[in-house]
Design a protein around this motif. Structure first.
Motif, PDB file in Angstrom:
ATOM      1  N   PRO A  17      41.573  43.927  17.769  1.00 14.44           N
ATOM      2  CA  PRO A  17      42.128  43.201  18.927  1.00 14.44           C
ATOM      3  C   PRO A  17      42.055  41.687  18.712  1.00 14.44           C
ATOM      4  CG  PRO A  17      40.491  44.831  19.617  1.00 14.44           C
ATOM      5  CD  PRO A  17      40.417  44.750  18.133  1.00 14.44           C
ATOM      6  N   VAL A  34      56.772  38.065  24.737  1.00 13.20           N
ATOM      7  CA  VAL A  34      55.631  38.904  24.375  1.00 13.20           C
ATOM      8  C   VAL A  34      54.348  38.336  24.984  1.00 13.20           C
ATOM      9  CG1 VAL A  34      54.351  39.876  22.446  1.00 13.20           C
ATOM     10  CG2 VAL A  34      56.777  39.397  22.196  1.00 13.20           C
ATOM     11  N   GLN A  35      53.515  39.219  25.500  1.00 21.31           N
ATOM     12  CA  GLN A  35      52.238  38.780  26.065  1.00 21.31           C
ATOM     13  C   GLN A  35      51.271  38.422  24.939  1.00 21.31           C
ATOM     14  OE1 GLN A  35      51.284  38.779  29.457  1.00 21.31           O
ATOM     15  NE2 GLN A  35      53.450  39.117  29.897  1.00 21.31           N
ATOM     16  N   GLY A  41      42.841  42.898  24.074  1.00 20.96           N
ATOM     17  CA  GLY A  41      43.430  43.953  24.886  1.00 20.96           C
ATOM     18  C   GLY A  41      44.622  43.469  25.691  1.00 20.96           C
ATOM     19  N   THR A  42      45.167  42.348  25.278  1.00 22.82           N
ATOM     20  CA  THR A  42      46.344  41.841  25.967  1.00 22.82           C
ATOM     21  C   THR A  42      47.496  42.832  25.841  1.00 22.82           C
ATOM     22  OG1 THR A  42      45.653  39.609  25.390  1.00 22.82           O
ATOM     23  CG2 THR A  42      47.901  39.877  26.149  1.00 22.82           C
ATOM     24  N   VAL A  45      50.164  48.729  25.359  1.00 21.02           N
ATOM     25  CA  VAL A  45      50.957  49.852  24.855  1.00 21.02           C
ATOM     26  C   VAL A  45      51.823  49.343  23.718  1.00 21.02           C
ATOM     27  CG1 VAL A  45      51.056  51.230  26.955  1.00 21.02           C
ATOM     28  CG2 VAL A  45      52.690  49.380  26.622  1.00 21.02           C
ATOM     29  N   LYS A  46      52.242  50.263  22.865  1.00 19.83           N
ATOM     30  CA  LYS A  46      53.086  49.832  21.749  1.00 19.83           C
ATOM     31  C   LYS A  46      54.449  49.423  22.293  1.00 19.83           C
ATOM     32  CE  LYS A  46      55.147  54.273  20.552  1.00 19.83           C
ATOM     33  NZ  LYS A  46      54.364  55.264  21.316  1.00 19.83           N
ATOM     34  N   ARG A  47      55.062  48.529  21.549  1.00 21.31           N
ATOM     35  CA  ARG A  47      56.339  48.022  22.003  1.00 21.31           C
ATOM     36  C   ARG A  47      57.213  47.775  20.777  1.00 21.31           C
ATOM     37  NH1 ARG A  47      57.084  42.587  24.766  1.00 21.31           N
ATOM     38  NH2 ARG A  47      58.884  42.868  26.100  1.00 21.31           N
ATOM     39  N   GLY A  48      58.386  48.366  20.775  1.00 19.65           N
ATOM     40  CA  GLY A  48      59.273  48.236  19.617  1.00 19.65           C
ATOM     41  C   GLY A  48      60.193  47.033  19.751  1.00 19.65           C
ATOM     42  N   PHE A  49      60.405  46.358  18.631  1.00 22.35           N
ATOM     43  CA  PHE A  49      61.316  45.218  18.591  1.00 22.35           C
ATOM     44  C   PHE A  49      62.367  45.485  17.520  1.00 22.35           C
ATOM     45  CE2 PHE A  49      59.033  42.140  21.225  1.00 22.35           C
ATOM     46  CZ  PHE A  49      57.820  42.794  21.365  1.00 22.35           C
ATOM     47  N   PRO A  50      63.445  46.164  17.907  1.00 19.01           N
ATOM     48  CA  PRO A  50      64.446  46.470  16.888  1.00 19.01           C
ATOM     49  C   PRO A  50      65.317  45.253  16.578  1.00 19.01           C
ATOM     50  CG  PRO A  50      65.091  47.351  19.029  1.00 19.01           C
ATOM     51  CD  PRO A  50      63.777  46.664  19.225  1.00 19.01           C
ATOM     52  N   PHE A  67      42.607  48.282  17.521  1.00 21.63           N
ATOM     53  CA  PHE A  67      41.673  49.407  17.429  1.00 21.63           C
ATOM     54  C   PHE A  67      40.537  49.211  18.420  1.00 21.63           C
ATOM     55  CE2 PHE A  67      43.494  49.909  13.163  1.00 21.63           C
ATOM     56  CZ  PHE A  67      43.580  51.278  13.071  1.00 21.63           C
TER      57      PHE A  67
END
Ligand code: GTP
Ligand code: MG
Lengths: 468, 473
Positions: A17, A34-35, A41-42, A45-50, A67
């Protein structure tokens, strides 16, 4: 669309982290939404950037939470019966399936999932802090996924433990690169992509495409910025404010309120341009810190602005003298006289003096329509010779700061080393080209496509230089 | 670049110009639109046209084109009718046969052939020239002046019309296009008059001129005028005999007699006149009209592409749309600021138990020495230790515990799990958490790193757990 979903390269940015994972993703994805924060722990959840071209995904980056319970995951893996290497990855899949509803492993599952779906691993560490053995647990888990991987050294603090980290990471990762999301230039970004392309043979080609696409996008943004600046310059330089007045001539009050209104509009044009530029470069959230913009504190009509972005007195003399009306006396004399003032007084270089006088004679106040019956007070277009340079200087400076700004930054824009920018922004050669163009731009009737195109070229050249 | 299948109208042009002032779409939408119309990817004009049709509804104000077209159509219709009527009346006037004097065909030829040819010539010149020169040519057309005059008439929609700015080239082509149309109508009027007069009356045609022209050369002249239809309709070419008998002088009685004698033959001229009108005033005009239509359309297409904002739109149609952002919106993490609760500034000099989280034994020794803290038992947990080992340590200790952590490393859940085991151990009176900086900085920590630890501990709300904060403020 679905059938190629497995084929494009994916990369999961993972790690401890608070080591700059989101910062890296933000800078690579040119996304300032993006945060990012000091608090571990900001990212939850996973976030996809296509990276999408006309809706088709070229590659996809995943930002993941760090982790949290790596030791327990490894413990679980080790507890299982020993399995041959080719089926070790399946074990992780089983782990995910088994613990999907276990809140303790929420973060681990979020970060492992994209990897188990085929993403390459980009492991981020902060090389400004010493290496610790606890990292080996994370790296061991990642190794067991069997996915291609690389490590990125991010230097968040001032200390440097790069060598230590390299030695340790070398045991787990074939590729170790340094990348600073805050300072990374466009070229650094492309270099990192090149490294990512090496992770897997099938990915080389798509990443090459991605590099081309991003290069094109970068150029596109430069062009759009130049268009925006040119259009805004045109608007500001030709702007005329007019107001109906009652009396024979304008009263003091009418004059000053009109002057304010005139200035306000010019300032609004500038704000509008800045917003457009920020939008072009995907810096939308800058809006939130608008008041902190130091550029704003140095007001467009202030002395500071004039001294930073305007021409020097000497430059003004030359510009003013050749652009204004000169009666017989040339620039040589004006400069050769030892003092500029002497030269200008003798020569009566109207433009030269006018240019130096500052902002009191920015614009002519005229009363129009005396014979038609109703009278109008008009202000503009701006006659001051220095004004276009100030406007342009501010525009170029702002645009170059925005264009170079990392999307991982969350602070406000700061105007640094202001003095050093003057020469860099508008050098004497550029000034010569601009002299005539500004005069023509100011005149709506004389201005045509060719002049605008020529102006565009000068601005493009200057802007491109600033971005180097 | 240009297309044959899209016939843009002036309405589309005006509507697009109005729409672009209010709405431009964005790159993503516009590119998607272009991709939905792949068939026209090399045809920006059609794309623009389709885009306009799709988005026209977005124009919130009144469509200027409607006012313009109503106005324009009304005026054009009136003018068209006037031209037809004037043509007809001119024909009647020219062909009025009083019975005293034959109708001089030269007058008729002037109106039905010379005038159209001159006007066609001017039109052509205006078409191939541009700018001032073409405007100069246009001055010769009566329509030019009529329109100037119409502009002065009071119309209630005049103000809106002035907002409509058409390029000078387009105005020129519109003008030329209309000139051809109106002239065509004029000529139709003329032809109608001729046919009507020929049917309703018997007209004695003749020719008369002050110039010294022999009958032979006049006949040759007429034959060359009619060379196009000579072979098809030999009757429509006046014969030498006809020319001879129709030649008259106002002062000569002699020929008059002859004319009266041949009165029935003099009517034969009409075929020639009709054909001249048909060929020169109508057919040629028709061809030039077609040309002007083409020129007008071409100019309209050009102006369409040159509309402010159109090029940008086309660029967006053709440039792939690249997006790099995440489609998912992220939840904002709320941060509760740390307080001064559960904080102590200095550690004790000695502890029954000192535990190092993620430290090695040697590192622990170094830290203890540096901080001059002594411990009866010094243990290491976390790192490569197994979970079970940690659990044993957590359960076996009592009294006050000092727990070293690396201040720069954030508290993971793994750590919190361990801390909770300590908390669950009732034998422990107090747990002091001591975040240390790096050895390189002599264990000094950043305040913001310690703040992270403080927040974590304060959130646990356990009175037995303290954070040692010796960071300089
Ligand atoms: N000066 C500096 N600060 C950085 C750099 N990279 C990250 N930071 C800072 O480090 C902090 C953590 O960055 P994040 O990108 O949120 O880290 P993360 O790994 O995504 O953190 P979590 O989502 O909490 O796991 C933020 O305050 C960043 O501004 C860097 O290269 N230089
Ligand atoms: Mg993050």
């Amino acid at each position: 669309m679905m059938q190629n979903s497995k084929n494009y390269p994916k990369f999961a940015v993972v790690g401890h982290p608070n080591k700059g994972k989101s910062s890296i993703v933000s800078s690579l994805a040119l996304d300032d939404s993006v945060q990012i924060g000091d608090t571990p722990g900001t990212t939850q959840v996973k976030r996809g950037f296509p990276l999408k071209v006309d809706g088709k995904i070229i590659y996809e980056l995943f930002d993941t939470p760090g982790f949290q319970r790596a030791r327990r995951v490894l413990g679980w893996l080790e507890e299982q019966e020993s399995v041959p290497a080719d089926r070790r990855a399946d074990l992780l899949k089983i782990f995910i399936a088994k613990h999907r509803d276990d809140p303790r492993f929420r973060d681990e599952i979020e970060l492992l999932e994209p990897i188990m779906e085929g993403a390459g691993i980009i492991y981020v560490v902060d090389a400004s802090k010493p290496y610790g053995a606890e990292y080996e647990i994370e790296m061991e888990i990642l190794r067991r996924t069997g996915q291609p991987s690389m490590a990125i050294l991010n230097l968040i603090g001032n200390e440097d433990y790069t060598e230590q980290w390299k030695r340790a990471l070398g045991h787990y990762f074939r590729l170790v690169r340094t990348f600073n999301p805050i300072e990374a230039t466009f070229n650094n970004h492309m270099d990192l992509l090149e490294s990512m392309a090496q992770l897997k043979e099938e990915w080389t080609q798509p990443i090459k495409v991605a590099i081309d696409v991003l290069n094109g996008l970068h150029q596109q943004k430069i062009d759009q910025s130049v268009d925006t600046i040119v259009e805004s310059m045109q608007k500001s330089l030709t702007f005329v404010y007019s107001k109906d007045i009652k009396g024979e001539s304008a009263t003091k009050k009418e004059k000053s309120s009109s002057q304010t209104a005139y200035q306000q509009q010019i300032v609004n044009y500038e704000k509008e341009r800045e917003k457009n530029i920020e939008q072009i470069w995907n810096h939308r959230s800058i809006d939130k810190v608008e008041n902190a913009l130091v550029l704003d504190d140095v007001g467009l009509f202030s002395k500071e602005s004039a001294s930073i972005f305007g021409l020097s007195q000497k430059a003004l003399m030359i510009t003013g003298a050749s652009a204004g009306a000169i009666g017989g006396l040339g620039i040589d004399l004006a400069l050769g006289g030892g003092t500029f003032f002497l030269g200008s007084i003798i020569g009566g270089t109207v433009g030269g003096i006018g240019a130096m006088l500052g902002f009191n004679n920015l614009y002519e106040v005229k009363v129009m329509g005396k014979n038609i019956g109703h009278r109008q007070l008009t202000i503009g277009p701006m006659q001051n010779i220095n004004f276009p340079y100030i406007l342009l200087g501010r525009a170029l400076f702002h645009a170059s700061v925005i264009a170079k700004r990392s999307h991982a930054l969350r602070n406000s824009v700061v105007l640094e080393n202001e003095a050093s920018y003057t020469e860099q922004l508008i050098d004497s050669e550029m000034r010569k080209k601009l002299e005539k163009l500004h005069l023509k731009l100011r005149n709506k009737d004389k201005c045509n496509e060719e002049i605008i195109e020529e102006y565009r070229k000068v601005i493009l050249e200057s802007f491109s230089n600033l971005l180097k | 670049m240009q297309t044959k299948n899209t016939q843009l109208s002036i309405k589309s042009y005006l509507d697009l110009s109005q729409l672009l002032e209010e709405y431009k779409g964005n790159h993503e939408e516009n590119r998607t639109f272009a991709l939905q119309h792949e068939a026209f990817k090399n045809d920006p004009l059609t794309l623009l046209y389709l885009w306009l049709n799709k988005n026209r509804f977005r124009v919130t104000s009144h469509l200027k084109s409607e006012t313009f077209l109503t106005h324009f159509l009304t005026i054009s219709t009136v003018l068209a009718f006037i031209f037809l009527l004037v043509g007809f009346l001119t024909g009647i006037g020219l062909l009025s046969y009083s019975g005293h004097e034959p109708v001089n065909i030269i007058y008729y030829l002037l109106v039905a052939m010379v005038l159209p040819v001159v006007s066609l010539l001017l039109s052509t010149l205006s078409m191939i020239s541009d700018g001032l020169l073409s405007r100069f040519f246009n001055l010769f057309f009566p329509l030019h002046w009529i329109e100037k005059f119409v502009e002065f008439l009071p119309f209630d929609n005049k103000i809106e019309l002035s907002e409509i700015k058409l390029s000078s080239s387009l105005t020129k082509w519109m003008f030329l296009h209309r000139i051809q149309l109106f002239s065509l109508l004029f000529s139709f009027g003329l032809l109608m008059a001729l046919i009507l007069m020929v049917m309703a009356k018997d007209i004695a045609f003749g020719w008369s001129t002050t110039l010294q022209i022999s009958d032979e050369s006049f006949q040759t002249l007429l034959a060359s005028i009619g060379f196009t239809w000579q072979s098809l309709m030999p009757n429509a070419i006046p014969s030498l005999e006809l020319v001879e008998i129709s030649h008259y002088f106002r002062l000569g009685e002699r020929l008059d007699n002859e004319m009266i004698h041949n009165a029935n033959k003099l009517g034969a001229w009409w075929q020639f006149l009709a054909m001249t009108t048909l060929v020169y005033a109508i057919f040629l005009r028709f061809i030039v009209w077609i040309f002007s239509r083409y020129g007008y359309q071409r100019q309209l297409n050009r102006d369409f592409l040159a509309l402010k904002g159109a090029q940008r739109l086309i660029k967006e149609f053709t440039t792939p749309y690249v997006s790099t952002k995440s489609p998912k919106i992220e939840k904002h993490l709320e941060i509760i600021p740390e307080t001064e609760e559960q904080i102590t500034e200095t550690p004790h000099q000695g502890y029954p138990h000192i535990i190092g989280w993620n430290y090695s034994s040697s590192e622990m020794q170094l830290a203890n020495d540096s901080k001059s803290i002594e411990g009866l038992s010094v243990e290491t947990v976390g790192g490569r230790h197994s979970f079970r080992e940690d659990e044993q340590i957590a359960n076996s200790i009592d009294g006050t515990v000092l727990l070293y952590v690396k201040s720069w490393e954030p508290p993971t859940m793994d750590f919190v799990d361990f801390l909770e085991m300590l908390i669950d151990n009732d034998e422990i009176d107090e747990i002091q958490l001591y975040p240390l900086g790096t050895v390189g900085r002599y264990y000094e920590s950043d305040a913001k790193d310690i703040a992270v630890w403080k927040r974590k501990i304060q959130a646990l709300k356990v009175e037995r757990v303290w954070v040692v904060d010796d960071a300089e403020q």
